[in-house]
Design a protein around this motif. Structure first.
Motif, mmCIF file in Angstrom:
data_model
loop_
_atom_site.group_PDB
_atom_site.id
_atom_site.type_symbol
_atom_site.label_atom_id
_atom_site.label_comp_id
_atom_site.label_asym_id
_atom_site.label_seq_id
_atom_site.Cartn_x
_atom_site.Cartn_y
_atom_site.Cartn_z
ATOM 1 N N VAL A 1 0.860 -1.185 0.000
ATOM 2 C CA VAL A 1 0.000 0.000 0.000
ATOM 3 C C VAL A 1 0.896 1.234 0.000
ATOM 4 C CG1 VAL A 1 -1.762 1.275 1.282
ATOM 5 C CG2 VAL A 1 -1.841 -1.239 1.214
ATOM 6 N N LYS A 2 0.778 2.052 -1.056
ATOM 7 C CA LYS A 2 1.624 3.241 -1.195
ATOM 8 C C LYS A 2 1.109 4.404 -0.351
ATOM 9 C CE LYS A 2 1.819 3.816 -5.688
ATOM 10 N NZ LYS A 2 2.182 3.941 -7.114
ATOM 11 N N ASP A 3 -0.202 4.630 -0.367
ATOM 12 C CA ASP A 3 -0.794 5.713 0.407
ATOM 13 C C ASP A 3 -2.306 5.632 0.283
ATOM 14 O OD1 ASP A 3 -1.477 6.801 -2.074
ATOM 15 O OD2 ASP A 3 0.101 8.295 -2.033
ATOM 16 N N GLY A 4 -2.978 6.641 0.793
ATOM 17 C CA GLY A 4 -4.430 6.672 0.690
ATOM 18 C C GLY A 4 -5.022 7.675 1.659
ATOM 19 N N TYR A 5 -6.343 7.664 1.724
ATOM 20 C CA TYR A 5 -7.062 8.564 2.619
ATOM 21 C C TYR A 5 -8.384 7.928 3.011
ATOM 22 C CZ TYR A 5 -9.818 9.672 -1.512
ATOM 23 O OH TYR A 5 -10.620 9.580 -2.612
ATOM 24 N N ASN B 1 -11.634 11.218 9.743
ATOM 25 C CA ASN B 1 -10.989 11.554 8.473
ATOM 26 C C ASN B 1 -9.484 11.538 8.655
ATOM 27 O OD1 ASN B 1 -13.334 12.707 6.708
ATOM 28 N ND2 ASN B 1 -13.586 13.638 8.720
ATOM 29 N N GLY B 2 -8.765 11.205 7.586
ATOM 30 C CA GLY B 2 -7.322 11.253 7.674
ATOM 31 C C GLY B 2 -6.647 10.613 6.485
ATOM 32 N N THR B 3 -5.391 10.223 6.693
ATOM 33 C CA THR B 3 -4.571 9.654 5.632
ATOM 34 C C THR B 3 -4.089 8.258 6.018
ATOM 35 O OG1 THR B 3 -2.571 10.667 6.539
ATOM 36 C CG2 THR B 3 -3.773 11.926 4.872
ATOM 37 N N VAL B 4 -3.643 7.533 5.017
ATOM 38 C CA VAL B 4 -3.039 6.216 5.210
ATOM 39 C C VAL B 4 -1.530 6.399 5.188
ATOM 40 C CG1 VAL B 4 -2.812 3.891 4.267
ATOM 41 C CG2 VAL B 4 -5.007 5.092 4.111
ATOM 42 N N ILE B 5 -0.869 5.922 6.219
ATOM 43 C CA ILE B 5 0.590 5.986 6.286
ATOM 44 C C ILE B 5 1.153 4.966 5.292
ATOM 45 C CG2 ILE B 5 2.614 5.667 7.779
ATOM 46 C CD1 ILE B 5 0.868 8.040 8.631
ATOM 47 N N PRO B 6 2.063 5.368 4.394
ATOM 48 C CA PRO B 6 2.635 4.411 3.445
ATOM 49 C C PRO B 6 3.321 3.254 4.166
ATOM 50 C CG PRO B 6 3.192 6.658 2.828
ATOM 51 C CD PRO B 6 2.568 6.726 4.197
ATOM 52 N N GLY B 7 3.212 2.058 3.587
ATOM 53 C CA GLY B 7 3.954 0.930 4.133
ATOM 54 C C GLY B 7 3.134 -0.277 4.502
ATOM 55 N N GLY B 8 1.833 -0.225 4.443
ATOM 56 C CA GLY B 8 1.027 -1.399 4.748
ATOM 57 C C GLY B 8 1.074 -2.405 3.613
ATOM 58 N N ARG C 1 -2.835 -5.324 6.548
ATOM 59 C CA ARG C 1 -2.497 -4.499 7.703
ATOM 60 C C ARG C 1 -2.045 -3.141 7.192
ATOM 61 N NH1 ARG C 1 -1.885 -9.501 8.785
ATOM 62 N NH2 ARG C 1 -2.019 -10.387 10.865
ATOM 63 N N ILE C 2 -2.735 -2.086 7.660
ATOM 64 C CA ILE C 2 -2.370 -0.728 7.275
ATOM 65 C C ILE C 2 -2.427 0.160 8.517
ATOM 66 C CG2 ILE C 2 -3.134 -1.000 4.887
ATOM 67 C CD1 ILE C 2 -5.636 0.582 5.571
ATOM 68 N N LEU C 3 -1.841 1.338 8.404
ATOM 69 C CA LEU C 3 -1.838 2.292 9.510
ATOM 70 C C LEU C 3 -2.503 3.584 9.048
ATOM 71 C CD1 LEU C 3 -0.954 2.970 12.412
ATOM 72 C CD2 LEU C 3 1.224 3.780 11.442
ATOM 73 N N LEU C 4 -3.507 4.010 9.806
ATOM 74 C CA LEU C 4 -4.229 5.241 9.522
ATOM 75 C C LEU C 4 -3.765 6.333 10.481
ATOM 76 C CD1 LEU C 4 -7.865 3.774 9.351
ATOM 77 C CD2 LEU C 4 -6.159 3.901 7.520
ATOM 78 N N LYS C 5 -3.823 7.574 10.004
ATOM 79 C CA LYS C 5 -3.556 8.717 10.870
ATOM 80 C C LYS C 5 -4.688 9.720 10.677
ATOM 81 C CE LYS C 5 -0.133 12.109 12.264
ATOM 82 N NZ LYS C 5 1.217 12.635 12.032
ATOM 83 N N SER C 6 -5.440 9.960 11.751
ATOM 84 C CA SER C 6 -6.556 10.906 11.667
ATOM 85 C C SER C 6 -6.003 12.317 11.532
ATOM 86 C CB SER C 6 -7.456 10.793 12.908
ATOM 87 O OG SER C 6 -6.772 11.252 14.053
#
Length: 156
Positions: free
Chosen positions: A38-42, A49-56, A73-78
């Protein structure tokens, strides 16, 4: 036996992930495996609301008929700074022609295949602690280079 009311599902947020081309691990003792970075996302919703931290990553098992079983498995940041781990298991399946189109990274209308996941969230944030204590389901959609999910809370 008495039946209970159908559980209410409440929209949580839409999630869009931008993904790399898969790494094809090949057929292992656990199945035909590939790993999708997973490169990125939102994500966008009324409560979160927030973004997806790259690296999942999504560790996919491809069954003999082309059905995929996800383990992501991904990491979100609000936007207010909370870190939220999101894991999910899911299934994407359909008839063989549709699955071949999806494998070629072609867009296929959502009603032509089944793509459902069960997200689980984990956070230390007091504000979002309720995410640790709910069941969620998501409807997925595969697009060229992206995956979209509409995520819902089950129950009130």
């Amino acid at each position: 036996m008495e039946h209970y009311d159908v559980p209410v599902m409440t929209f949580l947020f839409d999630l869009e992930l931008t993904v790399d081309q898969p790494y094809h691990l090949g057929v292992t003792p656990k199945g035909n495996r590939r790993i999708i970075h997973v490169k990125d996302g939102y994500f966008r919703g009324s409560l979160l609301n927030g973004t997806v931290i790259p690296g999942g990553d999504d560790w996919v098992t491809v069954l003999g008929d082309g059905t995929i079983v996800q383990d992501a498995r991904i990491l979100l940041k609000s936007y207010d700074g909370a870190l939220i781990a999101m894991t999910y298991r899911g299934i994407r399946t359909g008839n063989s022609d549709v699955l071949k189109q999806l494998e070629r990274n072609e867009e296929v209308h959502l009603d032509e295949y089944y793509f459902t996941t069960q997200p689980v969230f984990e956070t230390s944030s007091n504000k979002y602690d309720w995410l640790n204590k709910r069941i969620f389901v998501a409807q997925g959609r595969r697009l060229p280079g992206k995956v979209n999910y509409s995520i819902y809370t089950v129950g009130e």
